[in-house]
Enzyme design. Structure first.
Site, PDB file in Angstrom:
ATOM      1  N   HIS A  41       0.846  -1.192   0.000  1.00 47.07           N
ATOM      2  CA  HIS A  41       0.000   0.000   0.000  1.00 47.07           C
ATOM      3  C   HIS A  41       0.878   1.236   0.000  1.00 47.07           C
ATOM      4  O   HIS A  41       2.054   1.204   0.378  1.00 47.07           O
ATOM      5  CB  HIS A  41      -0.949   0.012   1.209  1.00 47.07           C
ATOM      6  CG  HIS A  41      -0.268   0.386   2.504  1.00 47.07           C
ATOM      7  ND1 HIS A  41      -0.162   1.684   2.959  1.00 47.07           N
ATOM      8  CD2 HIS A  41       0.355  -0.385   3.439  1.00 47.07           C
ATOM      9  CE1 HIS A  41       0.483   1.692   4.106  1.00 47.07           C
ATOM     10  NE2 HIS A  41       0.809   0.454   4.429  1.00 47.07           N
ATOM     11  N   CYS A  42       0.304   2.350  -0.467  1.00 50.38           N
ATOM     12  CA  CYS A  42       0.970   3.642  -0.375  1.00 50.38           C
ATOM     13  C   CYS A  42       0.088   4.538   0.477  1.00 50.38           C
ATOM     14  O   CYS A  42      -0.686   4.040   1.294  1.00 50.38           O
ATOM     15  CB  CYS A  42       1.216   4.234  -1.763  1.00 50.38           C
ATOM     16  SG  CYS A  42      -0.278   4.498  -2.726  1.00 50.38           S
ATOM     17  N   ALA A  43       0.150   5.833   0.276  1.00 52.07           N
ATOM     18  CA  ALA A  43      -0.587   6.740   1.160  1.00 52.07           C
ATOM     19  C   ALA A  43      -2.080   6.742   0.905  1.00 52.07           C
ATOM     20  O   ALA A  43      -2.857   7.145   1.774  1.00 52.07           O
ATOM     21  CB  ALA A  43      -0.051   8.158   0.997  1.00 52.07           C
ATOM     22  N   THR A  44      -2.504   6.273  -0.262  1.00 50.87           N
ATOM     23  CA  THR A  44      -3.918   6.408  -0.627  1.00 50.87           C
ATOM     24  C   THR A  44      -4.591   5.117  -1.052  1.00 50.87           C
ATOM     25  O   THR A  44      -5.804   5.019  -1.011  1.00 50.87           O
ATOM     26  CB  THR A  44      -4.064   7.411  -1.785  1.00 50.87           C
ATOM     27  OG1 THR A  44      -3.280   6.954  -2.892  1.00 50.87           O
ATOM     28  CG2 THR A  44      -3.594   8.797  -1.377  1.00 50.87           C
ATOM     29  N   ARG A  45      -3.814   4.124  -1.489  1.00 49.38           N
ATOM     30  CA  ARG A  45      -4.462   2.980  -2.129  1.00 49.38           C
ATOM     31  C   ARG A  45      -3.781   1.661  -1.804  1.00 49.38           C
ATOM     32  O   ARG A  45      -2.590   1.612  -1.475  1.00 49.38           O
ATOM     33  CB  ARG A  45      -4.472   3.183  -3.641  1.00 49.38           C
ATOM     34  CG  ARG A  45      -3.109   3.098  -4.276  1.00 49.38           C
ATOM     35  CD  ARG A  45      -3.009   3.825  -5.595  1.00 49.38           C
ATOM     36  NE  ARG A  45      -2.607   5.209  -5.424  1.00 49.38           N
ATOM     37  CZ  ARG A  45      -2.020   5.933  -6.358  1.00 49.38           C
ATOM     38  NH1 ARG A  45      -1.792   5.425  -7.536  1.00 49.38           N
ATOM     39  NH2 ARG A  45      -1.671   7.172  -6.139  1.00 49.38           N
TER      40      ARG A  45
END
EC number: 2.7.1.211
Length: 636
Positions: free
Chosen positions: A24-28
């Protein structure tokens, strides 16, 4: 948000044992699955906590939002037993999952990367060529041309003609620069090789066939080998092959020549070897391939006529969805480079019919829907499509309702068959839209405009008639929120140049799936707090921050695109989760040059993630701004 419940719903929608890897990253959520056909897309689309999904780089990505995505990720990993992975790990999983990249799609991507940067030059030249045609063509405004009626503008027309011809006459320089850069070589060497291919000492590329047939072609004699002194004006395929060879030779010499001699000898050796191969072997061979391709396209158009154009027009918008249309500039440039032989391009007129058809369908939705939100989107999207930009109409309106898109396909097919029957061709590149007539052969402009009208009317009528029966009372969404009372200003967290969010090269942000906001191309690698508030999300990669302002605005500050892959290298954080910060307080620093060296985009996104709670979110400034300068107005 109930993170465990959301994770369970996502696991169910993905399909049993279908998940291979997760990060995962910051949004998805970034996922690799065994079989995308097993995904229950409707369940994800209907999930209120899922803000959107899309596929990229072999990954299936689910947009959750800052502050929640990491918690949903942990729950999903716990439920599925999939090993936690970094984004780099996930790329390796995607590449080794047994699904090799589609070679055809890779080729399309390469052509797109090469031609997209030079399209503005070609469009500018094409439009100038169209203006010159208007000024010099007889029978357009009377028996005489405009120049003949008004001799005083003759020299102006001559200058316009000169400027219009330049991008096409010296096309190998543009393609050589762009292609060599794409293949990993020095673009200036590519430009130099392109210059060599259009030197005035050579027989002009447009006259090579005649020179050979008449026996007037001059030759170099190199060690007993006769090499034709032939130019490559207007060529595309030969230059692509030459750029590929040049870039790989340069990389070879960089690797095998010592650093002390590399700077001096690598460019020289790369050019001399590529130059010899170009004029002796590669150029003549690829010229033959290019001529064969051009002849085939002309034959296909002349053989299938109106029927072929109708089929092409029907499916043109579906081609746009797949992205395959990115390869069309390479084909169209080939057709336009030798108009005397080809008559022009059939691609541009068909694209115009398809684009305005999507605009007509979106316009019908504007009159059909009772939703103010959808009306606003449909009105702007329809105008945009009429002017040649169809993505808002296709993805924002027509595809969501399905039937407007299909009605537009039908209208485009009929209109394209009509212009095919009258042999409407473009003689220059330009905007594929209602104003595209300036790029059409003068004698065909009336039929082109009739085709445009046919496409719009049929698309609008079909969509409106079908929509009247299909659309129900529940199309109305919530009524507009009461008039704005509170208005708060959000200030720039970083100095730089403001760009519209829709122009950001990441669909999560450009589609506004995360919310409305603004993007800033930074000129300084420092982030400050845009308002007073609490830091609610902070990631180990230090590339994104979530905060809730004292007035309740939920903000996401996202530094760069895909910079999560840098794992924090080049980023430094000065805050902690739960910390209250004052407006203007330093939050983070980042190394812009290091981001660029990793071939990543350093653009900073400032997003209001609880957009739905506000009536209006508007951008207050444009162009270059400083830190602490007002950028957004948020009103309830």
């Amino acid at each position: 948000m109930n993170h465990k419940k959301v994770a369970q719903e996502i696991q169910k929608a993905l399909g049993e044992d279908n998940l291979v890897g997760a990060a995962h990253c910051a949004t998805r959520l970034r996922l690799v699955v065994r079989d995308k056909k097993l995904i229950k897309q409707k369940e994800l689309d209907d999930n209120e906590d899922v803000k959107g999904t899309f596929e990229a780089n072999g990954q299936y990505q689910i947009i959750i939002g800052p502050g929640d995505v990491d918690k949903v990720y942990k729950e999903l990993v716990s439920l599925t037993g999939v090993k936690e992975a970094s984004t780099d790990d996930l790329k390796e999983i995607a590449n080794s999952s047994g699904k090799k990249p589609n070679p055809f799609m890779q080729l399309i991507k390469v052509l797109s990367d090469i031609f997209v940067p030079i399209v503005p030059a070609l469009v500018a030249g094409g439009l100038l060529m169209a203006i010159n045609n208007v000024l010099t063509s007889q029978g357009l405004f009377g028996p005489q041309s405009v120049v003949e009626m008004y001799p005083a503008i003759k020299d102006l027309a001559s200058i316009i003609n000169l400027l219009s011809a330049a991008p096409f006459a010296f096309l190998p320089i543009l393609v050589g620069f762009s292609a060599t850069k794409r293949f990993g070589g020095n673009p200036y060497l590519g430009a130099a090789m392109g210059m060599a291919m259009v030197m005035p000492d050579l027989v002009n590329g447009y006259g090579v066939a005649n020179a050979i047939s008449e026996g007037t072609m001059p030759y170099w004699n190199v060690f007993g080998l006769n090499i034709a002194q032939a130019g490559y004006q207007g060529s595309v395929l030969p230059v692509l092959a030459v750029a590929f060879i040049l870039a790989n030779l340069e990389k070879f010499f960089h690797k095998h020549i010592s650093k002390a001699l590399d700077f001096t000898f690598t460019p020289m050796l790369s050019l001399i070897i590529t130059g010899f191969l170009t004029f002796a072997i590669v150029g003549p061979f690829m010229r033959g391939v290019s001529d064969g391709l051009t002849d085939s396209l002309v034959w296909l158009y002349e053989s299938t006529g109106a029927f072929g154009m109708g089929v092409f027009g029907t499916f043109y918008s579906t081609i746009v969805i797949t992205g395959l249309h990115q390869s069309f500039p390479a084909i169209e440039t080939t057709l336009l480079a030798d108009v005397a032989k080809t008559g022009g391009s059939f691609i541009f007129p068909v694209a115009s019919m398809a684009n305005v058809a999507q605009g007509g369908a979106a316009l019908a939705v504007f009159f059909l829907t009772k939703s103010e939100k959808q009306k606003s989107l449909a009105s702007s999207a329809s105008l945009s499509a009429m002017l040649g930009i169809t993505e808002p109409a296709i993805f924002g309106v027509n595809l969501k309702l399905k039937y407007p898109f299909i009605c537009a396909m039908i209208a485009s097919g009929i209109a394209s068959a009509f212009i095919g029957f009258f042999h409407v061709l473009a003689t220059a590149m330009g905007p594929a839209s209602v104003i595209g007539f300036i790029s059409i052969a003068t004698s065909s402009i009336p039929m082109f405009m009739i085709g445009i009208v046919i496409s719009i009317i049929i698309s609008f009528t079909l969509t409106f008639m079908y929509g009247k029966k299909k659309m129900k009372k529940d199309t109305t969404e919530e009524e507009l929120m009461k008039s704005a009372v509170d208005r708060e200003t959000v200030y720039a967290p970083v100095p730089g140049e403001i760009i519209e969010l829709k122009n950001v090269a990441d669909p999560v942000f450009s589609s506004e799936a995360m919310g409305k906001g603004v993007a800033i191309i930074p000129r300084k690698g420092e982030i400050i707090a845009p308002l007073n508030g609490v830091i609610t999300a902070l990631y180990e990669s230090k590339h994104a921050y979530g905060m809730v302002t004292d007035s309740g605005i939920e903000l996401l500050i996202h530094i760069g695109i895909d910079t999560v892959s840098m794992s924090g290298d080049g980023f430094e954080s000065f805050v902690s989760k739960g910390q209250h910060v004052a407006q203007g307080e330093k939050i983070s620093t980042f190394d812009i040059e290091k981001i660029k060296k990793n071939d990543l985009d350093p653009t900073v996104m400032l997003i209001v993630t609880n957009t739905s709670e506000y009536e209006t979110i508007s951008v207050l400034n444009h162009g270059n701004i400083n830190q602490n300068q007002a950028v957004l107005a948020v009103s309830k």
